[in-house]
Scaffold this active site. Structure first.
Site, PDB file in Angstrom:
ATOM      1  N   TYR A  79      -3.424  70.270  40.593  1.00 28.40           N
ATOM      2  CA  TYR A  79      -2.190  70.023  39.834  1.00 28.40           C
ATOM      3  C   TYR A  79      -2.533  69.564  38.414  1.00 28.40           C
ATOM      4  CZ  TYR A  79       1.887  67.355  38.199  1.00 28.40           C
ATOM      5  OH  TYR A  79       2.908  66.844  37.442  1.00 28.40           O
ATOM      6  N   ASP A 132      13.194  82.208  38.490  1.00 32.38           N
ATOM      7  CA  ASP A 132      11.995  81.623  39.106  1.00 32.38           C
ATOM      8  C   ASP A 132      10.853  81.717  38.109  1.00 32.38           C
ATOM      9  OD1 ASP A 132       9.610  81.263  40.800  1.00 32.38           O
ATOM     10  OD2 ASP A 132      11.029  81.409  42.450  1.00 32.38           O
ATOM     11  N   HIS A 152       7.113  58.261  36.784  1.00 32.37           N
ATOM     12  CA  HIS A 152       8.451  57.673  36.679  1.00 32.37           C
ATOM     13  C   HIS A 152       9.238  57.979  37.944  1.00 32.37           C
ATOM     14  CE1 HIS A 152       8.128  61.459  34.478  1.00 32.37           C
ATOM     15  NE2 HIS A 152       9.326  61.751  34.973  1.00 32.37           N
ATOM     16  N   GLU A 156      -1.382  62.728  34.841  1.00 36.78           N
ATOM     17  CA  GLU A 156      -2.382  63.207  35.799  1.00 36.78           C
ATOM     18  C   GLU A 156      -3.482  63.990  35.063  1.00 36.78           C
ATOM     19  OE1 GLU A 156      -2.410  62.438  39.057  1.00 36.78           O
ATOM     20  OE2 GLU A 156      -3.853  63.883  39.848  1.00 36.78           O
ATOM     21  N   ILE A 185      16.223  71.772  37.412  1.00 39.72           N
ATOM     22  CA  ILE A 185      17.413  70.907  37.335  1.00 39.72           C
ATOM     23  C   ILE A 185      17.738  70.251  38.686  1.00 39.72           C
ATOM     24  CG2 ILE A 185      19.146  72.718  37.854  1.00 39.72           C
ATOM     25  CD1 ILE A 185      20.846  71.381  35.539  1.00 39.72           C
ATOM     26  N   LYS A 227      -1.678  71.356  34.840  1.00 42.29           N
ATOM     27  CA  LYS A 227      -0.906  70.703  33.770  1.00 42.29           C
ATOM     28  C   LYS A 227      -1.671  70.717  32.440  1.00 42.29           C
ATOM     29  CE  LYS A 227       3.124  69.431  35.438  1.00 42.29           C
ATOM     30  NZ  LYS A 227       4.410  69.858  34.848  1.00 42.29           N
ATOM     31  N   SER A 286       1.754  65.705  31.936  1.00 44.40           N
ATOM     32  CA  SER A 286       1.607  64.596  32.886  1.00 44.40           C
ATOM     33  C   SER A 286       0.375  63.745  32.623  1.00 44.40           C
ATOM     34  CB  SER A 286       1.499  65.200  34.293  1.00 44.40           C
ATOM     35  OG  SER A 286       1.004  64.237  35.206  1.00 44.40           O
ATOM     36  N   ALA A 331      10.424  72.486  35.719  1.00 39.63           N
ATOM     37  CA  ALA A 331      10.078  73.054  37.032  1.00 39.63           C
ATOM     38  C   ALA A 331       8.569  73.079  37.223  1.00 39.63           C
ATOM     39  CB  ALA A 331      10.644  74.463  37.154  1.00 39.63           C
TER      40      ALA A 331
HETATM   41  P1  NAP Z   1      10.486  67.345  41.275  1.00 41.11           P
HETATM   42  O1  NAP Z   1      11.523  66.351  41.687  1.00 41.11           O
HETATM   43  O2  NAP Z   1       9.429  67.756  42.233  1.00 41.11           O
HETATM   44  O3  NAP Z   1      11.282  68.675  40.804  1.00 41.11           O
HETATM   45  C1  NAP Z   1      10.613  69.889  40.592  1.00 41.11           C
HETATM   46  C2  NAP Z   1      11.627  70.948  40.251  1.00 41.11           C
HETATM   47  O4  NAP Z   1      10.937  72.200  40.003  1.00 41.11           O
HETATM   48  C3  NAP Z   1      12.644  71.247  41.366  1.00 41.11           C
HETATM   49  O5  NAP Z   1      13.903  71.438  40.770  1.00 41.11           O
HETATM   50  C4  NAP Z   1      12.128  72.559  41.945  1.00 41.11           C
HETATM   51  O6  NAP Z   1      13.141  73.352  42.503  1.00 41.11           O
HETATM   52  C5  NAP Z   1      11.609  73.240  40.694  1.00 41.11           C
HETATM   53  N1  NAP Z   1      10.688  74.343  40.943  1.00 41.11           N
HETATM   54  C6  NAP Z   1       9.503  74.281  41.591  1.00 41.11           C
HETATM   55  N2  NAP Z   1       8.934  75.490  41.574  1.00 41.11           N
HETATM   56  C7  NAP Z   1       9.767  76.333  40.909  1.00 41.11           C
HETATM   57  C8  NAP Z   1       9.748  77.714  40.561  1.00 41.11           C
HETATM   58  N3  NAP Z   1       8.732  78.523  40.921  1.00 41.11           N
HETATM   59  N4  NAP Z   1      10.767  78.245  39.859  1.00 41.11           N
HETATM   60  C9  NAP Z   1      11.795  77.470  39.507  1.00 41.11           C
HETATM   61  N5  NAP Z   1      11.902  76.159  39.816  1.00 41.11           N
HETATM   62  C10 NAP Z   1      10.882  75.619  40.507  1.00 41.11           C
HETATM   63  O7  NAP Z   1       9.762  66.876  39.936  1.00 41.11           O
HETATM   64  P2  NAP Z   1      10.152  65.713  38.890  1.00 41.11           P
HETATM   65  O8  NAP Z   1       9.602  64.425  39.361  1.00 41.11           O
HETATM   66  O9  NAP Z   1      11.583  65.844  38.549  1.00 41.11           O
HETATM   67  O10 NAP Z   1       9.259  66.147  37.641  1.00 41.11           O
HETATM   68  C11 NAP Z   1       9.739  67.064  36.663  1.00 41.11           C
HETATM   69  C12 NAP Z   1       8.563  67.647  35.917  1.00 41.11           C
HETATM   70  O11 NAP Z   1       7.836  66.604  35.272  1.00 41.11           O
HETATM   71  C13 NAP Z   1       7.540  68.385  36.770  1.00 41.11           C
HETATM   72  O12 NAP Z   1       7.020  69.445  36.002  1.00 41.11           O
HETATM   73  C14 NAP Z   1       6.454  67.344  37.024  1.00 41.11           C
HETATM   74  O13 NAP Z   1       5.233  67.981  37.295  1.00 41.11           O
HETATM   75  C15 NAP Z   1       6.460  66.623  35.692  1.00 41.11           C
HETATM   76  N6  NAP Z   1       6.041  65.224  35.710  1.00 41.11           N
HETATM   77  C16 NAP Z   1       6.606  64.357  36.569  1.00 41.11           C
HETATM   78  C17 NAP Z   1       6.245  63.000  36.539  1.00 41.11           C
HETATM   79  C18 NAP Z   1       6.876  61.988  37.454  1.00 41.11           C
HETATM   80  O14 NAP Z   1       6.315  60.898  37.595  1.00 41.11           O
HETATM   81  N7  NAP Z   1       8.030  62.277  38.050  1.00 41.11           N
HETATM   82  C19 NAP Z   1       5.281  62.578  35.610  1.00 41.11           C
HETATM   83  C20 NAP Z   1       4.739  63.505  34.734  1.00 41.11           C
HETATM   84  C21 NAP Z   1       5.127  64.836  34.774  1.00 41.11           C
HETATM   85  P3  NAP Z   1      13.512  73.317  44.088  1.00 41.11           P
HETATM   86  O15 NAP Z   1      14.618  72.302  44.211  1.00 41.11           O
HETATM   87  O16 NAP Z   1      13.957  74.710  44.307  1.00 41.11           O
HETATM   88  O17 NAP Z   1      12.271  72.939  44.847  1.00 41.11           O
HETATM   89  O1  G4F Z   2       3.273  58.775  44.146  1.00 40.74           O
HETATM   90  P1  G4F Z   2       2.083  59.653  44.095  1.00 40.74           P
HETATM   91  O2  G4F Z   2       2.022  60.764  45.080  1.00 40.74           O
HETATM   92  O3  G4F Z   2       2.001  60.161  42.595  1.00 40.74           O
HETATM   93  P2  G4F Z   2       0.823  60.782  41.700  1.00 40.74           P
HETATM   94  O4  G4F Z   2      -0.210  61.442  42.515  1.00 40.74           O
HETATM   95  O5  G4F Z   2       0.384  59.711  40.756  1.00 40.74           O
HETATM   96  O6  G4F Z   2       1.590  61.938  40.924  1.00 40.74           O
HETATM   97  C1  G4F Z   2       2.878  61.715  40.355  1.00 40.74           C
HETATM   98  O7  G4F Z   2       2.718  61.256  39.032  1.00 40.74           O
HETATM   99  C2  G4F Z   2       2.115  62.208  38.126  1.00 40.74           C
HETATM  100  C3  G4F Z   2       2.020  61.517  36.763  1.00 40.74           C
HETATM  101  O8  G4F Z   2       0.802  60.800  36.697  1.00 40.74           O
HETATM  102  C4  G4F Z   2       2.997  63.429  38.081  1.00 40.74           C
HETATM  103  F1  G4F Z   2       2.506  64.312  37.179  1.00 40.74           F
HETATM  104  C5  G4F Z   2       3.069  64.052  39.464  1.00 40.74           C
HETATM  105  O9  G4F Z   2       3.940  65.193  39.428  1.00 40.74           O
HETATM  106  C6  G4F Z   2       3.660  63.028  40.424  1.00 40.74           C
HETATM  107  O10 G4F Z   2       5.000  62.792  40.032  1.00 40.74           O
HETATM  108  O11 G4F Z   2       0.747  58.768  44.292  1.00 40.74           O
HETATM  109  C7  G4F Z   2       0.484  57.635  43.513  1.00 40.74           C
HETATM  110  C8  G4F Z   2      -0.738  56.909  44.058  1.00 40.74           C
HETATM  111  C9  G4F Z   2      -1.959  57.798  44.303  1.00 40.74           C
HETATM  112  O12 G4F Z   2      -3.108  57.158  43.792  1.00 40.74           O
HETATM  113  C10 G4F Z   2      -2.073  57.894  45.804  1.00 40.74           C
HETATM  114  O13 G4F Z   2      -3.395  58.049  46.299  1.00 40.74           O
HETATM  115  O14 G4F Z   2      -0.401  56.356  45.337  1.00 40.74           O
HETATM  116  C11 G4F Z   2      -1.490  56.552  46.218  1.00 40.74           C
HETATM  117  N1  G4F Z   2      -1.016  56.530  47.604  1.00 40.74           N
HETATM  118  C12 G4F Z   2      -1.415  55.640  48.552  1.00 40.74           C
HETATM  119  N2  G4F Z   2      -0.824  55.929  49.718  1.00 40.74           N
HETATM  120  C13 G4F Z   2      -0.152  57.397  48.160  1.00 40.74           C
HETATM  121  C14 G4F Z   2      -0.030  57.026  49.494  1.00 40.74           C
HETATM  122  N3  G4F Z   2       0.531  58.433  47.634  1.00 40.74           N
HETATM  123  C15 G4F Z   2       1.356  59.118  48.463  1.00 40.74           C
HETATM  124  N4  G4F Z   2       2.073  60.157  47.950  1.00 40.74           N
HETATM  125  N5  G4F Z   2       1.489  58.797  49.789  1.00 40.74           N
HETATM  126  C16 G4F Z   2       0.812  57.751  50.364  1.00 40.74           C
HETATM  127  O15 G4F Z   2       0.950  57.472  51.556  1.00 40.74           O
END
Ligand code: NAP
Ligand code: G4F
Length: 321
Positions: free
Chosen positions: A149, A58, A179, A127, A11, A153, A125, A81
């Site tokens: 990662y 946790d 997103h 990914e 959250i 997933k 994801s 999480a």
């Molecule tokens: P985020 O901002 O990194 O948030 C991750 C959350 O997980 C934080 O609240 C973190 O808590 C908590 N957490 C990590 N390890 C934990 C543990 N061992 N026990 C309890 N809580 C834990 O991620 P998000 O972008 O909101 O994404 C939410 C979920 O969607 C994740 O599972 C991510 O992998 C997945 N997802 C994200 C995207 C995207 O583009 N954003 C796309 C596809 C899937 P702390 O505050 O304590 O660190």
């Molecule tokens: O923003 P990114 O780190 O996101 P990535 O690796 O796509 O993962 C995110 O999306 C996933 C869904 O497909 C989630 F599951 C995951 O939890 C996370 O939210 O990187 C996006 C792209 C990559 O190709 C990376 O190589 O951006 C490229 N990139 C280029 N320069 C960079 C950078 N990424 C990061 N983080 N930092 C750079 O300087």
């Protein structure tokens, strides 16, 4: 009808904060699971702290999940999480598996024990598609993960499907493409760019160091995507859905939109830094959200350009204070 009760892991993260807001507006009682830390990390939920209830727990600790569920007695669990930053998964592969893969089994087992009627959402994801085997990617596209990662997933996805099929749980997996939002963590590329652009505009920094500018992602707005999570749990039967915009952009295009917002030439500021290249890259992601549109009635509302401008504006405002 009895009031619905949601239990959200993660959250304090980007999605958790938007989902909690969304569910509060729907009239839910919202519980959030938080892990203990020496300093509070409630920045993203500070504005709703008086409306939600936090329970310590946790994903690494099975007993804490069981007691949290017993306390909250939720009708819906959203398992958001995870260790969610892809590069960290190469640095900490075992811990990533513990949180992001085995953590899902711990949560499903806890649900089975406490109340198998609970509806369960797993944050899967795009990914998982990794080195993509089909374009655009659908619910039928095979997975080929490219990072620890992504591998974790895939495990989380299949254990969710397996518990649905083995125990008849209402367990769904949302395959969400990238997103973003002003609440995105600063290390992810969109936020790194919008924060960097704002700093350069304000004279706080001169250059922005990035890795692979040719990678393509299907980027949507997090506020739109949490609605899809909720919709999946309101269906008659549990199923898995791709949530995406159906459009793809390069990192370079992202950089251009962000620099254009403040009237600067990106080529004068962006520096390519091999430190940000990955051991294995996901070159192209583009999702087909047709099933979500057809069965959930879900479509994204905020465009890529609107979202990046929103993020630049928000970072400018924050850094100007
Ligand atoms: P985020 O901002 O990194 O948030 C991750 C959350 O997980 C934080 O609240 C973190 O808590 C908590 N957490 C990590 N390890 C934990 C543990 N061992 N026990 C309890 N809580 C834990 O991620 P998000 O972008 O909101 O994404 C939410 C979920 O969607 C994740 O599972 C991510 O992998 C997945 N997802 C994200 C995207 C995207 O583009 N954003 C796309 C596809 C899937 P702390 O505050 O304590 O660190
Ligand atoms: O923003 P990114 O780190 O996101 P990535 O690796 O796509 O993962 C995110 O999306 C996933 C869904 O497909 C989630 F599951 C995951 O939890 C996370 O939210 O990187 C996006 C792209 C990559 O190709 C990376 O190589 O951006 C490229 N990139 C280029 N320069 C960079 C950078 N990424 C990061 N983080 N930092 C750079 O300087």
């Amino acid at each position: 009808m009895d009031r619905k009760v949601a239990f959200i892991t993660g959250i304090t993260g980007q999605d958790g904060s938007y989902l909690a807001e969304f569910l509060l507006k729907k009239g839910y009682k919202v519980y959030g699971m938080v892990r203990r830390a020496s300093v509070d990390k409630y920045e993203r939920i500070a504005h709703i702290m008086d409306k939600i209830e936090l329970i310590q727990g946790d994903l690494l600790d099975q007993y804490s999940l069981i007691s949290a569920l017993k306390k909250a007695q939720p009708t819906e669990v959203y398992n958001l999480a995870a260790q969610s930053f892809v590069p960290t998964s190469w640095a900490q592969p075992v811990l990533t598996s513990e949180f992001t893969a085995i953590g899902v089994t711990r949560m499903l087992e806890s649900i089975r024990l406490v109340d198998p009627k609970i509806r369960f959402y797993q944050a899967s994801s795009s990914e998982m598609y990794g080195k993509v085997l089909q374009t655009p990617q659908t619910e039928e596209t095979p997975f080929y993960p490219r990072s620890p990662y992504g591998v974790a997933k895939v495990y989380g996805h299949y254990i969710t499907v397996n518990y649905r099929e083995s125990y008849d749980l209402f367990a769904v997996s949302g395959i969400l493409f990238n997103h973003e939002s002003p609440r995105r963590g600063l290390e992810f590329v969109t936020r790194k760019v919008t924060d960097g652009v704002a700093r350069i505009k304000l004279g706080l920094q001169k250059e922005l160091r990035l890795g692979n500018l040719d990678a393509r992602r299907d980027w949507g707005f997090a506020g739109d995507y949490v609605e899809a999570m909720w919709l999946m749990l309101q269906q008659e039967t549990p199923d898995d859905y791709v949530i995406a915009t159906g459009e793809t952009r390069t990192v370079k295009e992202l950089v251009q939109v962000a620099f254009d917002r403040v009237g600067l030439d990106w080529e004068k500021h962006v520096v390519l830094d091999p430190a940000f290249l990955r051991p294995a890259e996901v070159d192209l992601l583009i999702g087909d959200p047709a099933k979500a549109k057809r069965q959930l009635g879900w479509t994204p509302k905020v465009s890529f350009e609107e979202m990046i401008r929103m993020m630049v504006d928000s970072d400018l405002e924050r850094l100007s204070q």
